[in-house]
Design an enzyme around this catalytic site. Sequence first.
Site, PDB file in Angstrom:
ATOM      1  N   LEU A   9     -38.228   3.960 -36.138  1.00 21.28           N
ATOM      2  CA  LEU A   9     -39.612   3.476 -36.039  1.00 21.28           C
ATOM      3  C   LEU A   9     -39.615   2.082 -35.407  1.00 21.28           C
ATOM      4  CD1 LEU A   9     -40.927   4.558 -39.552  1.00 21.28           C
ATOM      5  CD2 LEU A   9     -40.760   5.895 -37.430  1.00 21.28           C
ATOM      6  N   ARG A  58     -45.407 -10.814 -38.560  1.00 23.50           N
ATOM      7  CA  ARG A  58     -44.782 -11.905 -39.309  1.00 23.50           C
ATOM      8  C   ARG A  58     -43.727 -12.655 -38.488  1.00 23.50           C
ATOM      9  NH1 ARG A  58     -43.335  -8.160 -44.335  1.00 23.50           N
ATOM     10  NH2 ARG A  58     -43.694  -6.587 -42.726  1.00 23.50           N
ATOM     11  N   THR A 107     -46.234   3.322 -40.902  1.00 24.42           N
ATOM     12  CA  THR A 107     -44.963   4.038 -40.740  1.00 24.42           C
ATOM     13  C   THR A 107     -45.130   5.553 -40.837  1.00 24.42           C
ATOM     14  OG1 THR A 107     -44.542   3.562 -43.077  1.00 24.42           O
ATOM     15  CG2 THR A 107     -43.419   2.167 -41.487  1.00 24.42           C
ATOM     16  N   GLU A 114     -46.482  -0.449 -51.974  1.00 22.51           N
ATOM     17  CA  GLU A 114     -46.307  -1.581 -51.066  1.00 22.51           C
ATOM     18  C   GLU A 114     -46.750  -2.866 -51.763  1.00 22.51           C
ATOM     19  OE1 GLU A 114     -44.720  -1.469 -48.042  1.00 22.51           O
ATOM     20  OE2 GLU A 114     -44.289   0.434 -49.002  1.00 22.51           O
ATOM     21  N   ASN A 160     -37.668  -0.596 -51.857  1.00 25.32           N
ATOM     22  CA  ASN A 160     -37.404   0.427 -50.857  1.00 25.32           C
ATOM     23  C   ASN A 160     -36.728  -0.230 -49.648  1.00 25.32           C
ATOM     24  OD1 ASN A 160     -37.570   2.496 -48.978  1.00 25.32           O
ATOM     25  ND2 ASN A 160     -39.729   2.084 -48.507  1.00 25.32           N
ATOM     26  N   ARG A 173     -19.675 -19.948 -16.288  1.00 26.04           N
ATOM     27  CA  ARG A 173     -20.954 -19.239 -16.146  1.00 26.04           C
ATOM     28  C   ARG A 173     -20.701 -17.834 -15.594  1.00 26.04           C
ATOM     29  NH1 ARG A 173     -24.044 -22.883 -12.643  1.00 26.04           N
ATOM     30  NH2 ARG A 173     -25.535 -21.161 -12.718  1.00 26.04           N
ATOM     31  N   ALA A 212      -8.388 -37.411  -1.118  1.00 27.41           N
ATOM     32  CA  ALA A 212      -9.393 -37.791  -2.126  1.00 27.41           C
ATOM     33  C   ALA A 212     -10.632 -38.332  -1.436  1.00 27.41           C
ATOM     34  CB  ALA A 212      -8.806 -38.842  -3.063  1.00 27.41           C
TER      35      ALA A 212
HETATM   36  C1  UD1 Z   1     -41.512  -0.913 -44.840  1.00 28.94           C
HETATM   37  C2  UD1 Z   1     -41.818  -0.035 -46.041  1.00 28.94           C
HETATM   38  C3  UD1 Z   1     -41.441  -0.783 -47.315  1.00 28.94           C
HETATM   39  C4  UD1 Z   1     -39.975  -1.158 -47.256  1.00 28.94           C
HETATM   40  C5  UD1 Z   1     -39.643  -1.939 -45.963  1.00 28.94           C
HETATM   41  C6  UD1 Z   1     -38.158  -2.091 -45.814  1.00 28.94           C
HETATM   42  C7  UD1 Z   1     -43.774   1.332 -45.456  1.00 28.94           C
HETATM   43  C8  UD1 Z   1     -45.224   1.531 -45.636  1.00 28.94           C
HETATM   44  N1  UD1 Z   1     -43.224   0.275 -46.087  1.00 28.94           N
HETATM   45  O1  UD1 Z   1     -42.327  -2.070 -44.978  1.00 28.94           O
HETATM   46  O2  UD1 Z   1     -41.674   0.028 -48.453  1.00 28.94           O
HETATM   47  O3  UD1 Z   1     -39.653  -1.931 -48.408  1.00 28.94           O
HETATM   48  O4  UD1 Z   1     -40.133  -1.235 -44.827  1.00 28.94           O
HETATM   49  O5  UD1 Z   1     -37.813  -2.905 -44.737  1.00 28.94           O
HETATM   50  O6  UD1 Z   1     -43.126   2.117 -44.796  1.00 28.94           O
HETATM   51  N2  UD1 Z   1     -43.671   0.702 -37.507  1.00 28.94           N
HETATM   52  C9  UD1 Z   1     -44.131   1.635 -36.616  1.00 28.94           C
HETATM   53  N3  UD1 Z   1     -45.454   1.882 -36.541  1.00 28.94           N
HETATM   54  C10 UD1 Z   1     -46.365   1.251 -37.335  1.00 28.94           C
HETATM   55  C11 UD1 Z   1     -45.892   0.312 -38.283  1.00 28.94           C
HETATM   56  C12 UD1 Z   1     -44.538   0.064 -38.360  1.00 28.94           C
HETATM   57  O7  UD1 Z   1     -43.342   2.221 -35.868  1.00 28.94           O
HETATM   58  O8  UD1 Z   1     -47.554   1.530 -37.215  1.00 28.94           O
HETATM   59  C13 UD1 Z   1     -42.227   0.400 -37.540  1.00 28.94           C
HETATM   60  C14 UD1 Z   1     -41.975  -1.069 -37.264  1.00 28.94           C
HETATM   61  O9  UD1 Z   1     -41.743  -1.289 -35.878  1.00 28.94           O
HETATM   62  C15 UD1 Z   1     -40.725  -1.339 -38.094  1.00 28.94           C
HETATM   63  C16 UD1 Z   1     -40.775  -0.299 -39.189  1.00 28.94           C
HETATM   64  O10 UD1 Z   1     -41.735   0.675 -38.814  1.00 28.94           O
HETATM   65  O11 UD1 Z   1     -39.545  -1.160 -37.344  1.00 28.94           O
HETATM   66  C17 UD1 Z   1     -41.176  -0.899 -40.506  1.00 28.94           C
HETATM   67  O12 UD1 Z   1     -42.401  -1.570 -40.343  1.00 28.94           O
HETATM   68  P1  UD1 Z   1     -42.693  -2.929 -41.085  1.00 28.94           P
HETATM   69  O13 UD1 Z   1     -44.051  -3.383 -40.721  1.00 28.94           O
HETATM   70  O14 UD1 Z   1     -41.570  -3.872 -40.936  1.00 28.94           O
HETATM   71  O15 UD1 Z   1     -42.744  -2.387 -42.585  1.00 28.94           O
HETATM   72  P2  UD1 Z   1     -42.503  -3.225 -43.870  1.00 28.94           P
HETATM   73  O16 UD1 Z   1     -43.749  -3.935 -44.209  1.00 28.94           O
HETATM   74  O17 UD1 Z   1     -41.269  -4.020 -43.736  1.00 28.94           O
HETATM   75 MG    MG Z   2     -39.911  -4.423 -42.175  1.00 28.49          MG
END
Ligand code: UD1
Ligand code: MG
Length: 434
Positions: free
Chosen positions: A11, A18, A85, A152, A167, A311, A399
């Site tokens: 995902l 943040r 997610t 959450e 989680n 480099r 030189a």
């Molecule tokens: C998520 C979990 C949380 C867990 C945490 C662990 C959910 C609702 N919550 O929260 O329980 O403790 O991960 O790190 O799943 N993403 C998408 N599409 C979206 C939103 C997010 O692809 O619409 C992807 C983000 O790019 C990211 C991942 O899902 O890679 C997690 O998203 P993030 O917003 O970091 O979730 P957390 O709030 O950390």
């Molecule tokens: Mg996260």
Amino acid sequence: MNKEKLSIVILAAGKGSRMKSNTAKVLHNISGRPMLYHIIKASLEISNDVTVVIAHQKERVQAEMEKYFDNINFVVQDAENFPGTGGAMKNVTPKNEKVLVLNGDMPLITPEALHGFITTDADIIMSIFDLKDPSGYGRVIINNGVVEYIVEQKDASKAELLTTTVNAGIYAFKKDILEKYIPLLSNDNAQEEYYLTDIIAMAKKDDVTIVPLLVDEEHFKGVNSKKDLADSEVIMQERIKTAFMQEGVIMQLPHTIYIESEVQILGESIIENNVRITGNSVIDNAHIKAGSVVEDSIVKNSDVGPMAHLRPLSNIKDTHIGNFVETKKATLKGVKAGHLSYIGDAEVDEGTNIGAGVITCNYDGIKKYQTKIGKNVFVGSDSQLVAPVTIENDVMIAAGTTLTSGTVQKGNLAISRAKLRTIKDFYYKFFEKK
Ligand code: UD1
Ligand code: MG
């Protein structure tokens, strides 16, 4: 389990607000490569069906990953209508019977750390860890060893917030479980998002087997802020350097050294404190001294530094590079360049000595030009070699010479100097001190 049995979904569609950044979260670098790169690389070692879900900055994320991989699928999330997610999983069609879901913000995972998800047999396997400070993570509510649900942080009650079991964000689902529950998710929560985590409560009601796997933060840490990014970098660096030391590389004060993930260090190389080695550099039986920077370069049987800067595309073999020497797109074989030089767009052959302060003037403000220096050449201190220039074998450059375009032929001396004048008592006359 073989690669054909496991599909992996990563995902990577979220904004990552943040992070407070104009760059999508998953493209932030850890040890020189985007976080998402590290996850895809680990995934391809255990699966033949890797899908990356994208939405935010999707063109950029896809283009960045296609630089490195040509065997992954991209699926675009309808993030406007189905954020979260769970929404991210809607358009995904995995090929294999077991589906491992990874978050794109976990650069520290390794194939070994994912082993438990592959070998455990259950409808749902989910990852948990216990944290002193669980803030930011979803809390996992477990009663008598049975997982009840995930809540959450933003939706949690005061009592739920006290839970320190969180989680980790990685799950393995049987494919039919995903097919059944993803369409049933709702966005009735604080963030009005479709949470993948809600599957757990629904599945629990239906007596689906849910196995929690205790994982370690060192591999499953999620990066949500720049502070998390820095903390994960420390862990990744520790891992990279430990592996090299186990292979016989000597490192002095390793916590001050930075080495990117694709760097190779071979033989009994020595890396002193405060060294930075990046890109696809190869260090082979070489000694890199304190404070030096090596970028995308090859260093073989040579010593470099202290405080030298190689480099990109420097190729250094059997050579001594001393302090404050900078090279770029330069091949040096069997050369001594002991002090304070710039050697760019150049080839220098064996037995040649580059004196202190020698500069290849490779740039005229528009184009770059080549400098070729043959064998056994002595380039005197403070010479400027105005490229394009060729110096054949067995040549001396006096030189202070400014060598302009052309060729210095074998065996010759090149010297360009104004004739020295001395003016008697000039000092005293000038300052009227006599
Ligand atoms: C998520 C979990 C949380 C867990 C945490 C662990 C959910 C609702 N919550 O929260 O329980 O403790 O991960 O790190 O799943 N993403 C998408 N599409 C979206 C939103 C997010 O692809 O619409 C992807 C983000 O790019 C990211 C991942 O899902 O890679 C997690 O998203 P993030 O917003 O970091 O979730 P957390 O709030 O950390
Ligand atoms: Mg996260």
